[in-house]
Every structure is written in C-alpha cells, then in structure tokens.
Design an enzyme around this catalytic site. Sequence first.
Site, PDB file in Angstrom:
ATOM      1  N   HIS A 178     -18.121 -46.212 -28.435  1.00 11.72           N
ATOM      2  CA  HIS A 178     -19.300 -45.868 -27.632  1.00 11.72           C
ATOM      3  C   HIS A 178     -20.573 -46.453 -28.239  1.00 11.72           C
ATOM      4  O   HIS A 178     -20.556 -47.071 -29.310  1.00 11.72           O
ATOM      5  CB  HIS A 178     -19.424 -44.351 -27.484  1.00 11.72           C
ATOM      6  CG  HIS A 178     -19.559 -43.593 -28.776  1.00 11.72           C
ATOM      7  ND1 HIS A 178     -20.645 -43.716 -29.627  1.00 11.72           N
ATOM      8  CD2 HIS A 178     -18.744 -42.676 -29.354  1.00 11.72           C
ATOM      9  CE1 HIS A 178     -20.510 -42.913 -30.658  1.00 11.72           C
ATOM     10  NE2 HIS A 178     -19.341 -42.276 -30.525  1.00 11.72           N
TER      11      HIS A 178
ATOM     12  N   CYS B 297     -15.310 -41.539 -34.250  1.00 10.02           N
ATOM     13  CA  CYS B 297     -15.319 -42.598 -33.239  1.00 10.02           C
ATOM     14  C   CYS B 297     -15.758 -43.933 -33.840  1.00 10.02           C
ATOM     15  O   CYS B 297     -16.145 -44.017 -35.006  1.00 10.02           O
ATOM     16  CB  CYS B 297     -16.267 -42.222 -32.102  1.00 10.02           C
ATOM     17  SG  CYS B 297     -15.758 -40.753 -31.187  1.00 10.02           S
TER      18      CYS B 297
END
Length: 411
Positions: A155, A163
């Site tokens: 992202h 992440c």
Amino acid sequence: MVSPNGPRRPERSRLRVLVPALIGLLSVALSSAAALAEKANAPIPAATLALMAARGTDAASPIVLRAYKKESEIEVWKRNGAGRYVPIKTYPICRWSGQLGPKTKSGDRQTPEGFYTVAKSQMNPNSRYYLSFDIGYPNAYDRAHGGTGSAVMVHGVCSSMGCFAMTDAVAGELFSIAREAFSGGQRAFQFQSFPFRMTAANMARHRTDPNIAFWRQLKEGSDRFEATGEEPVVSVSGGRYAFAPSPDPAKEAAFVALHKDESDRIAGLVDGGAAAVRTTYSDGGQHAFWAARIRQGFPVGDISRPEALAYAGQEVVLIPARHRPPPVPEAVWAEWIGRGSPSLALRTTDFVPPYEAGTDRIAAGVARYVQTSARTYAQTWPSLARAAIEAEMPPPAFTPLQPQIEKVAQR
C-alpha cells in the site's frame, strides 16, 4: 386573520438551507468518487511502458512480483513474447516491519515470506492508504504451520504493521501495472517474498539462522523461477513447499544444473571459511533511497516507528570468517618436485632422485651395505668387546655438526 400559507413559510425556509447543503454534499461525494476513479485508473507512466517494450513485453502481459526484505525492494517481472518472465523495474520499499523470517501470528508485526497469490478481488481502490492490494497471507504453508492474521497489503504511505509500505506514488504505479495485467487476461499473479536476495553468499552468511531450513525451501523456488523463466507451480506437502517440475525438459534440466551449482557454491563458501551472521532489526527496515529523501524533507505520509529505523539491519557475527590459503594446484606442486625444478639446487651434490636411480643401482647399494655391515661386525666386535672390558677403549671423537643454514647455503 392568519394566511393559509403562513405555516408553510418555515418549511420553505428550511428547504432553502437544506437543498444547497445536500447539493454540496453530493458534489463532494461525486468529486471524491471521481478522484478515487482517477487514481485507481491512472495510466502506467510512459517511462515504465518504454522499459516493458525494451524487454519485449507490454502492459497487458502477465506479471510476477518479487519482494526482498533486507534489500527493501520489490521487483516487477513480466512475461515476454517468448513466454519467459523478465525483470522490468525495481521499486524501493519505504517501510516494512519485524525481523527477517516468516510471519506466524496476527499482531507480530512480521512482514510475510513465501509464495502468495493475488487475484483481482484482492485489489483495493478504496484503501485508506491511497491504493493497495492484499498479497494473500496466510497461504497454505502458513496455515499448515498455524499462521494467523490477515490483510497484509502492499500500500501507499510509509507505515507498516506487517505490510509492504511503498509511498503513494509507487503504490499507484504498482496498482496500475497489476490492473493492466488483469485487463490483459491474467486471473491472478504470484507475489514472491524473500528475506534477502537468495544468492549463495547470503545463504552461506545466514546458515546458522533458525529459519535456514525454511529459507532453503524458498531458495529452491527462487532458483526454479530464475532458471526456467516460468512462474513456479507451488503446493504444500508435509508442511513444506513443493514445486512442480517444468513441463519443458530443457528448462527442468536448467533448473537442476543451476540449483546444484548454487548448492556447491554455498558448500564452497562455508568450507572456505565464510563468516556466519544474524541480521537483527529493532522493527523492520527502509530502503536507503527513501531514507535520503525523507532527510531532504520529501513527504511520504506517516512513518511508523521512525526511531526503530536507526537500528535496522545490525549484523551480529556468530562465526568469524577464517581465511584459508588456497590449495596449490597439482600442476604447480608437480613442477616443484619435477626434474626441472629450481629446488634441485638445494639438494646435495651426490643426491640422486629415486626416479633417476634404476632398480639395479638401488639393489646393488643395498647388497653392498649388507655385506659391509656383516664384515665389519664380524671383524670389529671381538676387539671392541675386549677393549671395553679392559677399559682401554678411548673416548669417541665427535665431529662438530655443521649448522643447517650453512649446509643449505653451500649446496
């Protein structure tokens, strides 16, 4: 007298206020939807399209993404006209979290390692972190080992809790590349995540890490992809990654040769005394490119635990390197002891190498020694015994030994 329309005047007044407000909200919603559609449908940059064309591929061709935590990079590979995946572009990771090693449970801040699948349904244009896609953790391997957790994304922004945080611009470009591959007919793409580039040198350096057995499985899949140029067909058997052989015998033979060569290289590095290390992090790492841009004031959004980045990638040496002298090749040492060797000058003048002395000469020398020893013993022993008994034997005279250095110097 009250006007028949009197009671309705407050309602009209409220409508005069509410209608513009509703129109304003609707326009904001429409503009937000337009902005969302605009970023989700942004074209691939022309420079990136030019890189694809230079490698014999295009935007609609299938992709494979490869992530390396220690190097903080994500690579985009695309299938070319010959059916082989080729590297297109490398993107710096702004932030990943945890340590080297696989993710095992929800909340451990570990960025996963392994082979994952990203379908079109995992693309998220409504992400709170600009744009994102879910890599598919946990996969079959993770579940076989009790792995828990979800929503591990690639992202925007620069904040990670497990992440791959890429900043908005980079996340947008990756999103557009994946979107065009789906539009071209690819149903899902493979996301390969590694602790580091799976080279022989890195495997040798991390050979004492508790995760080395798991990393050897990842190494096999990495070697297979690089040797064959095909997306590896991955399954899980007995709690281990398993990879299907290539349907092309020539490509399978190329993998076997490469994997053996890499294994030999690792063994050679270990046998040659390569150091063994453990790379530790306070909480994940960041590519040096983004670290430099951030120091220059470049905006990347929220940065998770910036204080932890100062202690990223500390290497602890577990086994120091030892430098062994390389073995002398047989051709060299054979020359040293051969007939034309300069070392012959250091030998005594009456020295005859065995290969120059015939068997007759050796046998004759042995016989002469035996005969001389026998004659001397028979003739001298009675007189020596008599002299010793009668104490008439003089003390032996010893010749001073010549220093070894002088001996060598005189040869």
